[in-house]
Each structure stands twice: as C-alpha cells, then as structure tokens.
Design a protein around this motif. Structure first.
Motif, PDB file in Angstrom:
ATOM      1  N   SER A   1     119.521  28.267 104.807  1.00  6.79           N
ATOM      2  CA  SER A   1     118.209  28.479 105.414  1.00  6.79           C
ATOM      3  C   SER A   1     117.688  27.198 106.046  1.00  6.79           C
ATOM      4  CB  SER A   1     117.225  29.004 104.367  1.00  6.79           C
ATOM      5  OG  SER A   1     117.107  28.100 103.288  1.00  6.79           O
ATOM      6  N   VAL A   2     117.922  26.051 105.386  1.00  7.20           N
ATOM      7  CA  VAL A   2     117.513  24.766 105.972  1.00  7.20           C
ATOM      8  C   VAL A   2     118.235  24.529 107.290  1.00  7.20           C
ATOM      9  CG1 VAL A   2     117.548  22.264 105.667  1.00  7.20           C
ATOM     10  CG2 VAL A   2     116.909  23.738 103.755  1.00  7.20           C
ATOM     11  N   LEU A   3     119.546  24.800 107.299  1.00  9.83           N
ATOM     12  CA  LEU A   3     120.324  24.641 108.529  1.00  9.83           C
ATOM     13  C   LEU A   3     119.836  25.598 109.607  1.00  9.83           C
ATOM     14  CD1 LEU A   3     122.722  23.253 109.897  1.00  9.83           C
ATOM     15  CD2 LEU A   3     124.202  25.052 108.975  1.00  9.83           C
ATOM     16  N   GLY A   4     119.466  26.830 109.193  1.00  9.95           N
ATOM     17  CA  GLY A   4     118.957  27.806 110.159  1.00  9.95           C
ATOM     18  C   GLY A   4     117.644  27.371 110.784  1.00  9.95           C
ATOM     19  N   VAL A   5     116.721  26.837 109.955  1.00  7.81           N
ATOM     20  CA  VAL A   5     115.427  26.364 110.469  1.00  7.81           C
ATOM     21  C   VAL A   5     115.630  25.216 111.447  1.00  7.81           C
ATOM     22  CG1 VAL A   5     113.301  25.173 109.833  1.00  7.81           C
ATOM     23  CG2 VAL A   5     114.043  27.153 108.522  1.00  7.81           C
ATOM     24  N   LEU A   6     116.502  24.264 111.078  1.00  8.17           N
ATOM     25  CA  LEU A   6     116.750  23.120 111.959  1.00  8.17           C
ATOM     26  C   LEU A   6     117.408  23.556 113.267  1.00  8.17           C
ATOM     27  CD1 LEU A   6     117.969  20.464 109.361  1.00  8.17           C
ATOM     28  CD2 LEU A   6     115.725  20.653 110.435  1.00  8.17           C
ATOM     29  N   THR A   7     118.298  24.546 113.186  1.00  5.54           N
ATOM     30  CA  THR A   7     118.953  25.051 114.396  1.00  5.54           C
ATOM     31  C   THR A   7     117.944  25.726 115.319  1.00  5.54           C
ATOM     32  OG1 THR A   7     121.020  25.392 113.184  1.00  5.54           O
ATOM     33  CG2 THR A   7     120.762  26.556 115.281  1.00  5.54           C
ATOM     34  N   LEU A   8     117.084  26.561 114.732  1.00  6.59           N
ATOM     35  CA  LEU A   8     116.054  27.229 115.528  1.00  6.59           C
ATOM     36  C   LEU A   8     115.109  26.216 116.172  1.00  6.59           C
ATOM     37  CD1 LEU A   8     115.124  30.299 113.308  1.00  6.59           C
ATOM     38  CD2 LEU A   8     116.178  30.350 115.566  1.00  6.59           C
ATOM     39  N   ALA A   9     114.721  25.192 115.391  1.00  6.81           N
ATOM     40  CA  ALA A   9     113.844  24.159 115.936  1.00  6.81           C
ATOM     41  C   ALA A   9     114.528  23.430 117.091  1.00  6.81           C
ATOM     42  CB  ALA A   9     113.456  23.168 114.846  1.00  6.81           C
ATOM     43  N   GLY A  10     115.836  23.164 116.934  1.00  7.22           N
ATOM     44  CA  GLY A  10     116.579  22.520 118.010  1.00  7.22           C
ATOM     45  C   GLY A  10     116.644  23.373 119.268  1.00  7.22           C
ATOM     46  N   VAL A  11     116.823  24.698 119.082  1.00  7.25           N
ATOM     47  CA  VAL A  11     116.867  25.615 120.229  1.00  7.25           C
ATOM     48  C   VAL A  11     115.516  25.622 120.954  1.00  7.25           C
ATOM     49  CG1 VAL A  11     117.054  28.039 120.895  1.00  7.25           C
ATOM     50  CG2 VAL A  11     118.695  27.052 119.290  1.00  7.25           C
ATOM     51  N   VAL A  12     114.417  25.685 120.177  1.00  9.80           N
ATOM     52  CA  VAL A  12     113.076  25.685 120.776  1.00  9.80           C
ATOM     53  C   VAL A  12     112.838  24.382 121.543  1.00  9.80           C
ATOM     54  CG1 VAL A  12     110.604  25.672 120.273  1.00  9.80           C
ATOM     55  CG2 VAL A  12     112.110  27.266 119.072  1.00  9.80           C
ATOM     56  N   ALA A  13     113.220  23.239 120.928  1.00 10.32           N
ATOM     57  CA  ALA A  13     113.031  21.945 121.588  1.00 10.32           C
ATOM     58  C   ALA A  13     113.865  21.854 122.864  1.00 10.32           C
ATOM     59  CB  ALA A  13     113.403  20.821 120.633  1.00 10.32           C
ATOM     60  N   PHE A  14     115.107  22.334 122.811  1.00  6.77           N
ATOM     61  CA  PHE A  14     115.991  22.290 123.984  1.00  6.77           C
ATOM     62  C   PHE A  14     115.427  23.155 125.104  1.00  6.77           C
ATOM     63  CE2 PHE A  14     119.596  24.010 126.422  1.00  6.77           C
ATOM     64  CZ  PHE A  14     120.147  22.824 126.895  1.00  6.77           C
ATOM     65  N   ALA A  15     114.973  24.371 124.755  1.00  4.29           N
ATOM     66  CA  ALA A  15     114.402  25.263 125.757  1.00  4.29           C
ATOM     67  C   ALA A  15     113.134  24.660 126.371  1.00  4.29           C
ATOM     68  CB  ALA A  15     114.093  26.624 125.135  1.00  4.29           C
ATOM     69  N   GLY A  16     112.307  24.021 125.522  1.00  9.78           N
ATOM     70  CA  GLY A  16     111.093  23.384 126.026  1.00  9.78           C
ATOM     71  C   GLY A  16     111.392  22.241 126.973  1.00  9.78           C
ATOM     72  N   TRP A  17     112.430  21.458 126.661  1.00  6.99           N
ATOM     73  CA  TRP A  17     112.770  20.333 127.527  1.00  6.99           C
ATOM     74  C   TRP A  17     113.394  20.804 128.835  1.00  6.99           C
ATOM     75  CZ3 TRP A  17     111.292  15.582 128.009  1.00  6.99           C
ATOM     76  CH2 TRP A  17     112.025  14.701 128.818  1.00  6.99           C
ATOM     77  N   MET A  18     114.243  21.810 128.777  1.00  5.68           N
ATOM     78  CA  MET A  18     114.879  22.315 129.989  1.00  5.68           C
ATOM     79  C   MET A  18     113.863  23.013 130.898  1.00  5.68           C
ATOM     80  SD  MET A  18     117.906  21.244 129.798  1.00  5.68           S
ATOM     81  CE  MET A  18     118.559  22.073 131.235  1.00  5.68           C
ATOM     82  N   GLY A  19     112.780  23.522 130.306  1.00  4.56           N
ATOM     83  CA  GLY A  19     111.771  24.201 131.110  1.00  4.56           C
ATOM     84  C   GLY A  19     110.660  23.298 131.600  1.00  4.56           C
ATOM     85  N   ARG A  20     110.853  21.987 131.521  1.00  4.55           N
ATOM     86  CA  ARG A  20     109.772  21.047 131.859  1.00  4.55           C
ATOM     87  C   ARG A  20     109.401  21.098 133.336  1.00  4.55           C
ATOM     88  NH1 ARG A  20     114.547  18.488 131.312  1.00  4.55           N
ATOM     89  NH2 ARG A  20     115.186  16.929 132.839  1.00  4.55           N
TER      90      ARG A  20
END
Length: 340
Positions: A198-217
């Motif tokens: 679950s910890v790995l899942g939360v960190l992965t989801l957070a990474g996906v959100v951060a990546f999507a936010g940066w690519m959509g800048r």
C-alpha cells in the motif's frame, strides 16, 4: 459574559450572516483579487495570508473529526458540523475568487490555457452555489479533495512569486510538490490496510499525479506574468525603447531588407528576475528560440525585444512568436503574415 460565551455568540452571528448572504464571501474574494491584481506589489501580505489559510484548511480537512473531538473533550466546545462546512466553503470561495482576476488576464485564450482557467471558473461557481457544493461535491470525497487540491495549487501559483520572488518554473514546481504532498493522506484511503504494497501504491500514485501535473504545465497560465504591450515591427528606438510601425502583414522584400523586431512588455512582480524566450514559428514549425532576461517592478511592464534577421528564402506564410517561460508556460503570442 464569559469569553467562551462571547466567542459562541460571535460564531453563531457569523454563521447566520453567511447563511443569509452567501454571496458576500465570494464578492469579497473577487474584490480582494481585483485589488491585489491592480496593486500586486503592495498586496504580497494578502497573497501570503490566503495561501496560509488554504494550507491550514487542507490540514483541517484531513484532521476534521479528530480536532472536533479534541475541542469537545478539552474545552467542552461542541462545534456544529454545518459551521465547519461553511468555514471550508468560505475558504474555497475567497481563494478562488481571489485568484480568478490573475488567471483571467494572464490566460492566452486561443490555447489550451483556456481549459485550465475555465475549470477554475467552474470551480468558483460550484463553491458559490450551495446545492452544487453540498449535494454534489461534498459527498464525493475524492472529487472534494481534488477540488481543494486544485484551489490550493492555483493559490500557490499566484502567491509564491509575490511572496518569495520565485521564478515561474520554481513556483510551479513548489506548488505542484506541496499539492501532491498534502494529497498523500487522501490517496491512502484507497487501501484497506497498510503494508509495504500500500505504501508503494500511494507513492506510485503520487508520482503519477506529479508527472501528469508537470507535463501539463504548458496548459497552465503563469499567474503573475502578463503582456502589457506587443508589436511586430521593422524598426525600434533603442533610446526610448518604443517600437516603430506595428505590422500584421508584410512582404518578402520588407522582411529580408531589415529583418523584424518582436517587441514585448511584460508585467511581473517587483524583485522577480526571470528568463523568458521568444519562439519564432513558421507555419507551425519552430525555427528559432531566443532567450531574454526580464526584471519585474515596472507598471508598464519590462520592455524587451528580439531582432531576427536570418529568415529563410521561402518565408511566406503565417508566423507566430510565442512568449514562453523556461518551464514552457506561454505568456502570450504575436502573429503576423508574410506575403509572397
């Protein structure tokens, strides 16, 4: 009358006033946003307060139940749930209507940035209409927390350059990092129990959100940078820093005779120093990218220009000069046409 009784009476009066005139909070937020936009260099304190309130309100959303129980256990104060919902709604209204003037003026409306600003406008409308806010948004926890994260993100984009003179790429990175960091507790709600998966899942989801936010800048307007004057011209007065004749179209002969100047005056907060770029594109293909260093503080905007002389022989067609930050956020665009 005891202090506790006075506070309770004031809280009840405030609650009744908000219920009777719900639009007052939004009106105050919009007026403060307009005032901050007009006097952006003098209102850094207001932007700082709004950002701090948003941070605290996010923590309140995460710890609402525990804090309410603690207040009742320690002080005997039973805070009514409707009042807490009104407080959070007030924060959303004030914040969204505060930032809308900034994004409205800095958005390049014929680009993808219009989508981001329209979403902010719809969010402000939802925060203002009680049936939408309480019956549609609030019961959907994920959408509700996403709504709050978007508001926090937009407030930080506006506040950080004013507060700390951060460049646009720095402000975007910090705003995105803070929004993702504070979203971690809500992402944890996806998992029934906590273990390494679950910890790995939360960190992965957070990474996906951060990546999507940066690519959509590129779809996000730079909230504190906007064009006050633009011009395409064949001449420019260095001493007065003013463009000559302003052109929308010209011939190939004019183009190859003296080249072209792309003149831009960019308003930025006092103390902000940033590198921007003039991207020259011909029929949709980028042919040049010229850097410029700007400094904030002038009411009329920092005047800067690029002079391009090396045009191709087959230069006829539609040209654009995109004014962008180092992070790729577009400040504005100039268009002109070269006739064959």
């Amino acid at each position: 009358m005891s202090l506790k009784s006075r506070i309770t009476t004031l809280v009840e009066l405030a609650s009744q006033l908000i219920r009777r005139y719900p639009g007052l909070v939004a009106l105050f937020g919009f007026c403060s946003g307009v005032a901050s936009f007009v006097l952006v260099e003098r209102q850094a304190g207001l932007a700082k307060v709004v950002a701090a309130v948003m941070m605290l309100s996010w923590l309140w959303l995460m710890l609402e139940r525990n804090l309410r129980r603690s207040l009742e256990r320690w002080f005997g104060w039973k805070v009514p749930a409707p009042l807490l919902r009104y407080v959070t709604q007030m924060v959303h209204q004030e914040s969204l209507f505060f930032i809308i003037p900034f994004f409205f003026i800095t958005t390049t409306w014929n680009s993808g940035q219009a989508v981001f600003t329209i979403v902010l406008g719809l969010a402000a409308l939802v925060s203002l209409v009680d049936p939408l806010y309480y019956k549609w948004l609030a019961p959907r926890r994920w959408i509700y927390l996403g709504f709050h994260a978007l508001t926090l993100f937009a407030v930080l984009l506006t506040a950080l350059p004013i507060m700390f003179h951060l460049s646009t790429p720095q402000s975007y990175a910090w705003s995105l990092a803070i929004a993702v960091l504070l979203a971690l507790p809500s992402l944890g709600g996806l998992f029934a129990c906590w273990n390494w998966k679950s910890v790995l899942g939360v960190l992965t989801l957070a990474g996906v959100v951060a990546f999507a936010g940066w690519m959509g800048r590129t779809w996000v307007p730079p909230a504190t940078l906007w064009l006050t004057d633009v011009a395409i011209t064949t001449s420019l007065d260095d001493r007065s820093r003013k463009p000559g004749n302003r052109l929308r179209s010209l011939s190939l002969a004019q183009l190859h005779a003296n080249g072209l100047y792309a003149f831009t005056a960019i308003n930025a907060p006092r103390g902000l120093k940033e590198r921007i770029y003039h991207e020259w594109t011909h029929n949709g293909r980028q042919v040049d990218r010229i850097p410029l260093d700007i400094s904030g503080g002038r009411d009329a905007g920092y005047r800067a220009w690029t002079h391009k002389r090396n045009f191709p022989e087959a230069a006829a067609g539609r040209w654009r000069v995109r004014v962008v930050t180092e992070a790729g956020q577009m400040i504005g665009m100039l268009r002109f046409e070269v006739r064959d």
